[in-house]
Design a protein around this motif. Structure first.
Motif, short mmCIF file in Angstrom:
data_model
loop_
_atom_site.label_atom_id
_atom_site.label_comp_id
_atom_site.label_asym_id
_atom_site.label_seq_id
_atom_site.Cartn_x
_atom_site.Cartn_y
_atom_site.Cartn_z
N ARG A 1 -4.76 32.83 -36.66
CA ARG A 1 -5.78 34.00 -36.35
C ARG A 1 -6.01 34.47 -37.93
O ARG A 1 -4.97 34.55 -38.72
CB ARG A 1 -5.35 34.98 -35.67
CG ARG A 1 -6.29 36.03 -35.47
CD ARG A 1 -6.04 36.87 -34.24
NE ARG A 1 -7.27 37.94 -34.10
CZ ARG A 1 -7.12 38.86 -33.29
NH1 ARG A 1 -5.84 39.35 -32.62
NH2 ARG A 1 -8.22 39.61 -33.16
N LEU B 1 -6.66 37.17 -40.76
CA LEU B 1 -6.28 38.55 -41.18
C LEU B 1 -6.78 38.86 -42.37
O LEU B 1 -6.61 38.27 -43.37
CB LEU B 1 -4.83 38.68 -41.04
CG LEU B 1 -4.12 40.06 -41.52
CD1 LEU B 1 -4.52 41.14 -40.40
CD2 LEU B 1 -2.88 39.97 -41.73
N ALA C 1 -14.19 41.64 -35.27
CA ALA C 1 -12.95 41.16 -34.53
C ALA C 1 -11.98 40.68 -35.64
O ALA C 1 -10.89 40.32 -35.15
CB ALA C 1 -13.58 39.82 -33.97
N PRO D 1 -8.94 41.52 -37.76
CA PRO D 1 -7.88 42.57 -38.02
C PRO D 1 -7.88 42.62 -39.54
O PRO D 1 -8.07 41.86 -40.50
CB PRO D 1 -6.66 41.82 -37.47
CG PRO D 1 -7.18 40.79 -36.60
CD PRO D 1 -8.33 40.42 -37.15
N ASP E 1 -5.40 48.43 -38.48
CA ASP E 1 -6.48 48.66 -37.47
C ASP E 1 -5.83 48.43 -36.12
O ASP E 1 -4.52 48.09 -35.93
CB ASP E 1 -7.69 47.82 -37.58
CG ASP E 1 -7.67 46.41 -37.42
OD1 ASP E 1 -6.83 45.94 -36.55
OD2 ASP E 1 -8.52 45.89 -37.77
N ALA E 2 -6.52 48.63 -34.85
CA ALA E 2 -6.03 48.83 -33.73
C ALA E 2 -5.49 47.23 -33.12
O ALA E 2 -4.93 47.27 -32.12
CB ALA E 2 -7.15 49.32 -32.75
N GLN E 3 -5.96 46.37 -33.70
CA GLN E 3 -5.63 44.90 -33.47
C GLN E 3 -4.00 44.52 -33.96
O GLN E 3 -3.84 43.44 -33.66
CB GLN E 3 -6.40 44.13 -33.98
CG GLN E 3 -7.78 44.08 -33.27
CD GLN E 3 -8.94 43.09 -33.79
OE1 GLN E 3 -8.92 42.11 -33.53
NE2 GLN E 3 -9.78 43.62 -34.76
N ILE E 4 -3.52 45.37 -34.73
CA ILE E 4 -2.33 45.31 -35.42
C ILE E 4 -1.25 46.24 -34.82
O ILE E 4 -1.39 47.62 -34.95
CB ILE E 4 -2.38 45.38 -37.01
CG1 ILE E 4 -3.48 44.32 -37.32
CG2 ILE E 4 -1.00 45.12 -37.57
CD1 ILE E 4 -3.81 44.24 -38.69
N GLN E 5 -0.11 45.94 -34.29
CA GLN E 5 0.90 46.69 -34.05
C GLN E 5 2.15 46.66 -35.05
O GLN E 5 2.20 45.71 -35.60
CB GLN E 5 1.50 46.27 -32.77
CG GLN E 5 0.52 46.44 -31.45
CD GLN E 5 1.36 46.14 -30.27
OE1 GLN E 5 1.65 45.18 -29.93
NE2 GLN E 5 1.54 47.13 -29.30
N VAL F 1 0.27 40.89 -35.07
CA VAL F 1 -1.25 40.84 -34.90
C VAL F 1 -1.72 40.50 -33.38
O VAL F 1 -1.02 39.47 -32.72
CB VAL F 1 -1.69 39.91 -35.67
CG1 VAL F 1 -3.65 39.73 -35.62
CG2 VAL F 1 -1.66 39.91 -37.05
N ASN F 2 -2.31 41.53 -32.63
CA ASN F 2 -2.64 40.92 -31.26
C ASN F 2 -3.70 40.10 -31.11
O ASN F 2 -4.62 39.94 -32.04
CB ASN F 2 -2.92 42.34 -30.70
CG ASN F 2 -1.78 43.42 -30.67
OD1 ASN F 2 -0.81 43.07 -30.51
ND2 ASN F 2 -2.22 44.70 -30.58
#
Length: 319
Positions: free
Chosen positions: A184, A186, A221, A223, A291-295, A318-319
């Motif tokens: 994915r 990034l 889309a 991250p 951002d919100a797609q990353i924890q 990374v989600n």
């Protein structure tokens, strides 16, 4: 004696109210000098706590209630940085390391040794001049890919750096790359805005606007991570506007305030008064925003590397 205690109680109460006012001024501190006052919320809280203890000692009940309210008001926002979020387990997808090496730092051994111990996937260095550029080349065996801006930012990576871009003015350019993390893409944006001296204040804030605009123009889309010494804290209105415009959040959230500057360094020789004041002026200005797609699995501050900044490390999924 009673009158003296009464006067002391009143003075301590006024000081606590004043410190609370400074603490709450941050969101509207748009003026250069006012913004400087926004960075020291931890210090205001600690001083207010000492005033509260003093009020307890003089047994000024009326002012003690006022001070308790003020300290609680200040503490709510500070405590929020320590409130744990969702637990993320497993091996992180990417470890990010951030270090302002300090251009006056003549010790070229500690930073590479620290990087070797931490084994990051991405490492951003700031204040990299030609001497530091040569010293950091020893990292190539561990981090073979490199992208740099003249005389400041250098990004090393274990992963191939794709779509390399440089934007912003030549005196303070920002970098942007994409990396492939587990199949994915990034995006990593690296920046180092100018210090907010009154003569450079507008230029620093313009850099925030450029970075925000650049991130807003990317595919939603994709991250995004924004990393760098931002030369501001989380309590500045300019920082708050940056996170509102980009939708990013601070990776240190849930892990603590974790100040990074000014770290003691043998290569800075301030006078004794300035050195004493620096002991109490620690603030968090080195940031990893995601951002919100990353924890965030972990965010921590590293040990001294003889810079005036402490390095930071973030483990991300990374989600």
């Amino acid at each position: 004696m009673g009158m003296n205690k009464q006067g002391l109680g009143l003075g301590l109460a006024i000081a606590t109210v004043g410190l609370t006012g400074l603490s709450l001024l941050g969101p509207v501190a748009w003026h250069p000098y006012l913004e400087l006052t926004s960075h020291f919320r931890v210090q205001y809280f600690c001083l207010s706590g000492l005033a509260l203890l003093g009020l307890g000692w003089v047994r000024s009940r009326r002012w003690l209630v006022v001070a308790l309210f003020c300290v609680a008001l200040q503490g709510v926002e500070l405590v929020s940085w320590y409130w744990p979020g969702a637990t993320v387990t497993g091996t992180p997808d990417v470890r990010v390391l951030l270090a302002n090496v300090y251009v006056r730092n003549h010790d070229k051994t500690q930073v590479p040794a620290f990087v070797e111990r931490e084994q990051p996937d991405l490492a951003l260095f700031m204040e990299v001049d030609h001497r530091w550029s040569a010293a950091l080349e020893t990292l190539r065996s561990q981090l073979p890919y490199r992208f740099s801006a003249p005389s400041d930012l250098t990004l090393y990576s274990r992963l191939p750096l794709q779509n390399q871009q440089m934007f912003g003015p030549p005196y303070a350019p920002s970098l942007a790359v994409t990396v492939d993390v587990g199949g994915r893409s990034l995006m990593v944006v690296a920046t180092h805005p100018l210090p907010p001296r009154p003569d450079r204040f507008a230029e620093r804030n313009e850099e925030f606007e450029r970075v925000a605009t650049f991130i807003q123009q990317q595919d939603p889309a994709l991250p995004v991570i924004l990393i760098g010494d931002l030369n501001t804290t989380m309590w500045s209105p300019y920082y708050r506007r940056l996170v509102q415009q980009t939708g990013l959040h601070n990776a240190r959230s849930g892990f603590g305030i974790l100040p990074t500057w000014p770290a003691p360094t043998p290569y800075s020789k301030p006078n004794l008064l300035v050195k004493f004041l620096k002991l109490f002026a620690w603030i968090p200005i080195d940031h990893v925003l995601v951002d919100a797609q990353i924890q965030v699995q972990q965010f921590r501050v590293g040990p001294s590397v003889n810079s005036d900044h402490l390095p930071v490390i973030a483990d991300l999924t990374v989600n």
